[in-house]
Scaffold this active site. Sequence first.
Site, PDB file in Angstrom:
ATOM      1  N   GLU A 103      -3.160   8.807   7.942  1.00  0.00           N
ATOM      2  CA  GLU A 103      -1.731   8.448   7.888  1.00  0.00           C
ATOM      3  C   GLU A 103      -0.953   9.229   8.950  1.00  0.00           C
ATOM      4  OE1 GLU A 103      -0.558   6.085   5.604  1.00  0.00           O
ATOM      5  OE2 GLU A 103       1.443   6.244   6.467  1.00  0.00           O
TER       6      GLU A 103
ATOM      7  N   TYR B  53      -1.206   8.140  -2.597  1.00  0.00           N
ATOM      8  CA  TYR B  53      -1.376   7.656  -3.960  1.00  0.00           C
ATOM      9  C   TYR B  53      -2.598   8.317  -4.622  1.00  0.00           C
ATOM     10  CZ  TYR B  53       1.943   3.666  -4.041  1.00  0.00           C
ATOM     11  OH  TYR B  53       3.062   2.863  -4.082  1.00  0.00           O
ATOM     12  N   GLY B  54      -3.552   8.708  -3.779  1.00  0.00           N
ATOM     13  CA  GLY B  54      -4.859   9.173  -4.262  1.00  0.00           C
ATOM     14  C   GLY B  54      -4.833  10.291  -5.283  1.00  0.00           C
TER      15      GLY B  54
ATOM     16  N   CYS C  18      -4.469  -1.742  -1.538  1.00  0.00           N
ATOM     17  CA  CYS C  18      -4.718  -0.323  -1.760  1.00  0.00           C
ATOM     18  C   CYS C  18      -5.767  -0.208  -2.861  1.00  0.00           C
ATOM     19  CB  CYS C  18      -3.403   0.320  -2.207  1.00  0.00           C
ATOM     20  SG  CYS C  18      -3.581   2.001  -2.832  1.00  0.00           S
ATOM     21  N   ASN C  19      -6.817   0.545  -2.580  1.00  0.00           N
ATOM     22  CA  ASN C  19      -7.889   0.691  -3.579  1.00  0.00           C
ATOM     23  C   ASN C  19      -7.416   1.481  -4.789  1.00  0.00           C
ATOM     24  OD1 ASN C  19     -10.932  -0.079  -2.565  1.00  0.00           O
ATOM     25  ND2 ASN C  19      -9.523   0.236  -0.888  1.00  0.00           N
ATOM     26  N   THR C  20      -6.611   2.519  -4.538  1.00  0.00           N
ATOM     27  CA  THR C  20      -6.141   3.363  -5.638  1.00  0.00           C
ATOM     28  C   THR C  20      -5.304   2.522  -6.603  1.00  0.00           C
ATOM     29  OG1 THR C  20      -6.009   5.116  -3.971  1.00  0.00           O
ATOM     30  CG2 THR C  20      -5.093   5.599  -6.146  1.00  0.00           C
TER      31      THR C  20
ATOM     32  N   ASP D 282       0.879  -1.181   0.000  1.00  0.00           N
ATOM     33  CA  ASP D 282       0.000   0.000   0.000  1.00  0.00           C
ATOM     34  C   ASP D 282       0.916   1.231   0.000  1.00  0.00           C
ATOM     35  OD1 ASP D 282      -2.392   1.600   0.323  1.00  0.00           O
ATOM     36  OD2 ASP D 282      -1.887   1.836   2.434  1.00  0.00           O
ATOM     37  N   SER D 283       0.303   2.405  -0.078  1.00  0.00           N
ATOM     38  CA  SER D 283       1.094   3.628  -0.012  1.00  0.00           C
ATOM     39  C   SER D 283       1.620   3.868   1.406  1.00  0.00           C
ATOM     40  CB  SER D 283       0.230   4.820  -0.424  1.00  0.00           C
ATOM     41  OG  SER D 283      -0.869   4.931   0.456  1.00  0.00           O
TER      42      SER D 283
ATOM     43  N   CYS E  65     -11.063   2.640   0.688  1.00  0.00           N
ATOM     44  CA  CYS E  65      -9.663   3.018   0.873  1.00  0.00           C
ATOM     45  C   CYS E  65      -9.221   2.222   2.086  1.00  0.00           C
ATOM     46  CB  CYS E  65      -9.533   4.519   1.134  1.00  0.00           C
ATOM     47  SG  CYS E  65      -7.863   5.006   1.633  1.00  0.00           S
ATOM     48  N   THR E  66      -8.083   1.550   1.974  1.00  0.00           N
ATOM     49  CA  THR E  66      -7.694   0.647   3.063  1.00  0.00           C
ATOM     50  C   THR E  66      -7.276   1.405   4.330  1.00  0.00           C
ATOM     51  OG1 THR E  66      -5.514   0.490   2.010  1.00  0.00           O
ATOM     52  CG2 THR E  66      -7.088  -1.285   1.571  1.00  0.00           C
ATOM     53  N   HIS E  67      -7.137   2.731   4.234  1.00  0.00           N
ATOM     54  CA  HIS E  67      -6.892   3.520   5.452  1.00  0.00           C
ATOM     55  C   HIS E  67      -8.171   3.644   6.300  1.00  0.00           C
ATOM     56  CE1 HIS E  67      -3.205   4.837   3.435  1.00  0.00           C
ATOM     57  NE2 HIS E  67      -2.836   5.471   4.533  1.00  0.00           N
TER      58      HIS E  67
HETATM   59  N1  DGL Z   1      -4.813   3.192   1.170  1.00  0.00           N
HETATM   60  C1  DGL Z   1      -4.886   3.566  -0.189  1.00  0.00           C
HETATM   61  C2  DGL Z   1      -6.194   3.262  -0.837  1.00  0.00           C
HETATM   62  O1  DGL Z   1      -6.788   2.273  -0.452  1.00  0.00           O
HETATM   63  C3  DGL Z   1      -4.192   4.824  -0.634  1.00  0.00           C
HETATM   64  C4  DGL Z   1      -4.459   6.101   0.045  1.00  0.00           C
HETATM   65  C5  DGL Z   1      -3.519   7.173  -0.494  1.00  0.00           C
HETATM   66  O2  DGL Z   1      -2.320   6.965  -0.412  1.00  0.00           O
HETATM   67  O3  DGL Z   1      -4.017   8.164  -1.050  1.00  0.00           O
HETATM   68  O4  DGL Z   1      -6.632   3.909  -1.744  1.00  0.00           O
END
Ligand code: DGL
Length: 277
Positions: free
Chosen positions: A164, A52-53, A83-85, A20-21, A196-198
Amino acid sequence: MPVKKKKAVDVSAQPIGVFDSGIGGLTVANAIQKVLPHESLIYFGDTAHLPYGDKSPDSIKYYAIRISQFLLERNCKMIVIACNTASSIAYETVKDFVGGKIPVVDVISPVVDYVVHDKKMKKVGVIGTKGTIKSDIYAKKIHAASKRLEVASLATPLLAPMIEEGFFNNKISRTVIGSYLDSRKLAKIDGLILACTHYPLIRPEVEDYYKKTVNIIDTAGVVADNVKKVLKTKKLLSKKKSPVHHFYVSDFTRSFEESTRFFFKNKIHLEKIDIWK
Ligand code: DGL
Protein backbone atom coordinates in the site's frame (compact mmCIF):
# COMPACT_ATOMS: atom_id res chain seq x y z
CA MET A 1 -54.65 14.21 -18.46
CA PRO A 2 -52.50 11.69 -20.41
CA VAL A 3 -50.66 9.27 -18.11
CA LYS A 4 -46.91 9.66 -18.53
CA LYS A 5 -45.19 6.33 -19.30
CA LYS A 6 -42.27 5.63 -16.94
CA LYS A 7 -39.03 5.10 -18.83
CA ALA A 8 -37.69 1.58 -18.15
CA VAL A 9 -34.33 1.65 -16.36
CA ASP A 10 -31.57 -0.17 -18.22
CA VAL A 11 -29.98 -1.97 -15.26
CA SER A 12 -27.24 -3.46 -17.44
CA ALA A 13 -25.85 0.05 -18.07
CA GLN A 14 -25.40 0.67 -14.34
CA PRO A 15 -21.91 0.39 -12.81
CA ILE A 16 -20.28 -2.50 -10.97
CA GLY A 17 -19.37 -1.58 -7.38
CA VAL A 18 -15.98 -2.75 -6.18
CA PHE A 19 -14.40 -2.24 -2.77
CA ASP A 20 -11.28 -2.98 -0.75
CA SER A 21 -9.34 -1.40 2.11
CA GLY A 22 -7.05 0.37 -0.37
CA ILE A 23 -5.23 -0.23 -3.65
CA GLY A 24 -5.47 -4.05 -3.53
CA GLY A 25 -8.91 -4.21 -5.11
CA LEU A 26 -7.57 -2.14 -8.02
CA THR A 27 -5.87 -5.34 -9.22
CA VAL A 28 -9.35 -6.91 -9.41
CA ALA A 29 -10.92 -3.77 -10.96
CA ASN A 30 -8.12 -3.76 -13.54
CA ALA A 31 -8.75 -7.42 -14.40
CA ILE A 32 -12.50 -6.65 -14.70
CA GLN A 33 -11.90 -3.75 -17.12
CA LYS A 34 -9.75 -6.05 -19.28
CA VAL A 35 -12.32 -8.87 -19.39
CA LEU A 36 -15.34 -6.51 -19.53
CA PRO A 37 -14.26 -3.29 -21.33
CA HIS A 38 -17.87 -1.99 -21.61
CA GLU A 39 -18.51 -1.95 -17.87
CA SER A 40 -18.44 1.22 -15.73
CA LEU A 41 -16.95 0.83 -12.26
CA ILE A 42 -17.46 2.55 -8.93
CA TYR A 43 -14.53 1.77 -6.68
CA PHE A 44 -14.34 2.44 -2.96
CA GLY A 45 -10.94 2.23 -1.22
CA ASP A 46 -11.39 2.39 2.54
CA THR A 47 -7.96 3.90 3.10
CA ALA A 48 -9.03 5.47 6.43
CA HIS A 49 -9.39 1.98 7.95
CA LEU A 50 -6.46 0.27 6.26
CA PRO A 51 -5.12 -2.37 6.92
CA TYR A 52 -8.21 -4.56 7.27
CA GLY A 53 -6.01 -7.57 8.03
CA ASP A 54 -5.65 -6.89 11.75
CA LYS A 55 -9.12 -5.40 12.45
CA SER A 56 -11.75 -7.28 14.43
CA PRO A 57 -14.46 -9.21 12.55
CA ASP A 58 -17.10 -6.78 13.91
CA SER A 59 -15.24 -3.77 12.48
CA ILE A 60 -14.81 -5.48 9.08
CA LYS A 61 -18.53 -6.30 8.96
CA TYR A 62 -19.44 -2.72 9.88
CA TYR A 63 -17.17 -1.23 7.17
CA ALA A 64 -18.41 -3.72 4.57
CA ILE A 65 -22.08 -2.95 5.25
CA ARG A 66 -21.62 0.80 5.13
CA ILE A 67 -19.63 0.63 1.89
CA SER A 68 -22.22 -1.71 0.34
CA GLN A 69 -24.93 0.77 1.30
CA PHE A 70 -22.94 3.53 -0.44
CA LEU A 71 -22.59 1.37 -3.58
CA LEU A 72 -26.32 0.59 -3.56
CA GLU A 73 -27.10 4.31 -3.28
CA ARG A 74 -24.89 4.81 -6.36
CA ASN A 75 -27.15 2.35 -8.25
CA CYS A 76 -24.55 -0.38 -8.69
CA LYS A 77 -25.88 -3.51 -10.41
CA MET A 78 -23.41 -5.78 -8.62
CA ILE A 79 -21.04 -5.63 -5.64
CA VAL A 80 -17.59 -7.17 -5.85
CA ILE A 81 -15.90 -7.57 -2.45
CA ALA A 82 -12.38 -7.16 -3.88
CA CYS A 83 -10.71 -7.99 -0.58
CA ASN A 84 -9.93 -11.41 0.86
CA THR A 85 -10.19 -10.23 4.46
CA ALA A 86 -13.67 -8.75 3.94
CA SER A 87 -14.70 -11.73 1.78
CA SER A 88 -13.64 -14.21 4.46
CA ILE A 89 -15.36 -12.32 7.31
CA ALA A 90 -18.24 -10.33 5.80
CA TYR A 91 -19.45 -12.06 2.59
CA GLU A 92 -22.55 -13.55 4.21
CA THR A 93 -23.21 -10.29 6.12
CA VAL A 94 -23.08 -8.24 2.90
CA LYS A 95 -25.34 -10.72 1.08
CA ASP A 96 -27.87 -10.54 3.95
CA PHE A 97 -27.71 -6.75 3.89
CA VAL A 98 -28.22 -6.54 0.12
CA GLY A 99 -31.06 -9.04 0.43
CA GLY A 100 -30.87 -10.37 -3.12
CA LYS A 101 -31.45 -6.93 -4.70
CA ILE A 102 -28.22 -7.26 -6.71
CA PRO A 103 -25.59 -10.03 -6.99
CA VAL A 104 -22.67 -9.98 -4.54
CA VAL A 105 -19.39 -11.59 -5.60
CA ASP A 106 -16.48 -12.49 -3.31
CA VAL A 107 -12.84 -13.15 -4.22
CA ILE A 108 -12.53 -16.54 -2.49
CA SER A 109 -15.17 -18.89 -3.98
CA PRO A 110 -14.01 -18.54 -7.63
CA VAL A 111 -10.36 -19.15 -6.65
CA VAL A 112 -11.29 -22.24 -4.61
CA ASP A 113 -13.30 -23.50 -7.58
CA TYR A 114 -10.31 -22.97 -9.88
CA VAL A 115 -7.86 -24.72 -7.55
CA VAL A 116 -9.98 -27.83 -6.87
CA HIS A 117 -10.32 -28.37 -10.63
CA ASP A 118 -6.56 -28.33 -11.16
CA LYS A 119 -5.84 -32.05 -11.05
CA LYS A 120 -2.05 -31.54 -11.13
CA MET A 121 -2.07 -29.67 -7.83
CA LYS A 122 -1.38 -31.73 -4.68
CA LYS A 123 -0.33 -29.19 -2.04
CA VAL A 124 -1.43 -25.60 -2.30
CA GLY A 125 -0.04 -22.72 -0.25
CA VAL A 126 -2.19 -19.78 0.86
CA ILE A 127 -0.69 -16.46 1.92
CA GLY A 128 -2.87 -13.63 3.21
CA THR A 129 -3.61 -11.23 6.03
CA LYS A 130 -4.01 -12.34 9.65
CA GLY A 131 -7.79 -11.98 9.32
CA THR A 132 -8.01 -14.19 6.22
CA ILE A 133 -5.65 -16.88 7.53
CA LYS A 134 -7.27 -16.91 10.99
CA SER A 135 -10.67 -17.52 9.38
CA ASP A 136 -9.14 -20.63 7.71
CA ILE A 137 -11.66 -20.06 4.93
CA TYR A 138 -9.51 -21.39 2.06
CA ALA A 139 -8.79 -24.73 3.78
CA LYS A 140 -12.45 -25.07 4.81
CA LYS A 141 -13.81 -24.32 1.33
CA ILE A 142 -11.17 -26.37 -0.49
CA HIS A 143 -11.72 -29.41 1.75
CA ALA A 144 -15.50 -29.08 1.46
CA ALA A 145 -15.07 -29.40 -2.31
CA SER A 146 -12.19 -31.90 -2.39
CA LYS A 147 -10.36 -33.95 0.22
CA ARG A 148 -7.53 -34.60 -2.26
CA LEU A 149 -5.67 -31.31 -1.79
CA GLU A 150 -3.33 -30.46 1.08
CA VAL A 151 -3.59 -26.80 2.12
CA ALA A 152 -0.78 -24.88 3.89
CA SER A 153 -1.78 -21.42 5.10
CA LEU A 154 0.57 -18.68 6.24
CA ALA A 155 -0.24 -15.18 7.54
CA THR A 156 1.99 -12.55 5.91
CA PRO A 157 0.81 -9.37 7.69
CA LEU A 158 3.65 -7.07 6.62
CA LEU A 159 2.91 -7.43 2.92
CA ALA A 160 -0.33 -5.43 2.45
CA PRO A 161 0.86 -2.30 4.33
CA MET A 162 4.23 -2.55 2.53
CA ILE A 163 2.53 -2.73 -0.89
CA GLU A 164 0.00 0.00 0.00
CA GLU A 165 2.98 2.28 0.71
CA GLY A 166 4.19 1.61 -2.84
CA PHE A 167 7.04 -0.36 -1.36
CA PHE A 168 7.71 -3.25 -3.73
CA ASN A 169 10.12 -4.42 -6.38
CA ASN A 170 13.12 -3.41 -4.32
CA LYS A 171 15.77 -5.02 -2.10
CA ILE A 172 13.80 -4.72 1.13
CA SER A 173 10.52 -6.05 -0.31
CA ARG A 174 12.42 -9.02 -1.76
CA THR A 175 13.90 -9.74 1.70
CA VAL A 176 10.49 -9.51 3.43
CA ILE A 177 8.80 -11.69 0.79
CA GLY A 178 11.68 -14.19 0.85
CA SER A 179 11.62 -14.55 4.61
CA TYR A 180 7.89 -15.37 4.54
CA LEU A 181 8.16 -17.79 1.62
CA ASP A 182 11.10 -19.57 3.33
CA SER A 183 8.60 -20.80 5.94
CA ARG A 184 8.70 -24.60 6.37
CA LYS A 185 4.91 -24.57 6.17
CA LEU A 186 5.14 -23.77 2.48
CA ALA A 187 7.67 -26.52 1.70
CA LYS A 188 6.83 -28.68 -1.34
CA ILE A 189 3.82 -26.66 -2.48
CA ASP A 190 3.05 -26.88 -6.18
CA GLY A 191 0.60 -23.97 -6.24
CA LEU A 192 0.35 -20.69 -4.32
CA ILE A 193 -2.81 -18.66 -3.81
CA LEU A 194 -2.10 -14.95 -3.39
CA ALA A 195 -5.00 -14.61 -0.94
CA CYS A 196 -4.85 -10.85 -0.64
CA THR A 197 -5.81 -8.58 -3.51
CA HIS A 198 -2.72 -6.43 -2.85
CA TYR A 199 -0.40 -9.32 -3.70
CA PRO A 200 -0.68 -9.37 -7.52
CA LEU A 201 1.54 -6.27 -7.28
CA ILE A 202 4.38 -8.42 -5.87
CA ARG A 203 3.68 -11.36 -8.15
CA PRO A 204 6.93 -10.86 -10.16
CA GLU A 205 8.95 -11.05 -6.92
CA VAL A 206 7.09 -14.19 -5.80
CA GLU A 207 7.69 -15.71 -9.24
CA ASP A 208 11.40 -14.86 -9.02
CA TYR A 209 11.56 -16.58 -5.64
CA TYR A 210 10.06 -19.84 -6.93
CA LYS A 211 11.80 -19.78 -10.34
CA LYS A 212 8.76 -21.31 -12.10
CA THR A 213 8.60 -24.38 -9.81
CA VAL A 214 5.29 -23.26 -8.31
CA ASN A 215 2.05 -22.25 -10.07
CA ILE A 216 1.27 -18.73 -8.80
CA ILE A 217 -2.48 -18.44 -9.24
CA ASP A 218 -3.78 -15.30 -11.00
CA THR A 219 -6.52 -14.62 -8.47
CA ALA A 220 -7.60 -11.26 -9.97
CA GLY A 221 -8.09 -12.85 -13.40
CA VAL A 222 -10.07 -15.76 -11.94
CA VAL A 223 -12.35 -13.33 -10.04
CA ALA A 224 -12.88 -11.14 -13.15
CA ASP A 225 -13.89 -14.23 -15.20
CA ASN A 226 -16.43 -15.07 -12.50
CA VAL A 227 -17.82 -11.51 -12.55
CA LYS A 228 -18.35 -11.91 -16.29
CA LYS A 229 -20.03 -15.32 -15.81
CA VAL A 230 -22.45 -13.97 -13.18
CA LEU A 231 -23.37 -10.87 -15.23
CA LYS A 232 -23.93 -13.02 -18.31
CA THR A 233 -26.16 -15.48 -16.43
CA LYS A 234 -28.21 -12.60 -15.02
CA LYS A 235 -28.34 -10.87 -18.43
CA LEU A 236 -26.65 -7.80 -16.95
CA LEU A 237 -23.72 -7.37 -19.34
CA SER A 238 -23.31 -3.75 -20.43
CA LYS A 239 -23.16 -2.70 -24.07
CA LYS A 240 -21.95 0.83 -23.24
CA LYS A 241 -19.44 2.22 -25.73
CA SER A 242 -17.70 4.58 -23.33
CA PRO A 243 -17.77 3.36 -19.74
CA VAL A 244 -16.96 5.80 -16.94
CA HIS A 245 -15.08 4.84 -13.78
CA HIS A 246 -15.37 6.64 -10.45
CA PHE A 247 -12.94 6.12 -7.59
CA TYR A 248 -13.70 7.06 -4.00
CA VAL A 249 -11.44 6.90 -0.95
CA SER A 250 -12.21 7.45 2.71
CA ASP A 251 -8.82 9.12 3.11
CA PHE A 252 -6.70 10.62 0.36
CA THR A 253 -3.30 8.97 -0.16
CA ARG A 254 -0.70 9.66 -2.83
CA SER A 255 -0.15 5.96 -3.29
CA PHE A 256 -3.84 5.41 -4.10
CA GLU A 257 -3.84 8.13 -6.74
CA GLU A 258 -0.62 6.82 -8.31
CA SER A 259 -1.90 3.24 -8.40
CA THR A 260 -5.22 4.31 -9.89
CA ARG A 261 -3.43 6.24 -12.63
CA PHE A 262 -1.12 3.27 -13.21
CA PHE A 263 -4.04 0.90 -13.81
CA PHE A 264 -6.59 3.28 -15.37
CA LYS A 265 -4.32 5.84 -17.07
CA ASN A 266 -5.41 9.46 -16.88
CA LYS A 267 -9.17 9.09 -17.29
CA ILE A 268 -9.85 8.87 -13.56
CA HIS A 269 -12.33 10.63 -11.29
CA LEU A 270 -10.94 10.34 -7.76
CA GLU A 271 -12.78 11.79 -4.80
CA LYS A 272 -12.41 11.64 -1.04
CA ILE A 273 -15.74 11.01 0.65
CA ASP A 274 -16.85 10.67 4.24
CA ILE A 275 -19.47 7.93 4.39
CA TRP A 276 -19.09 7.37 8.15
CA LYS A 277 -21.07 10.39 9.37
N1 DGL B 1 -6.50 -6.33 0.06
C1 DGL B 1 -7.09 -6.88 1.22
C2 DGL B 1 -7.18 -8.37 1.22
O1 DGL B 1 -7.34 -8.91 0.14
C3 DGL B 1 -6.82 -6.22 2.55
C4 DGL B 1 -5.44 -5.99 3.00
C5 DGL B 1 -5.46 -5.18 4.29
O2 DGL B 1 -6.03 -4.10 4.28
O3 DGL B 1 -4.96 -5.69 5.31
O4 DGL B 1 -7.15 -9.02 2.22
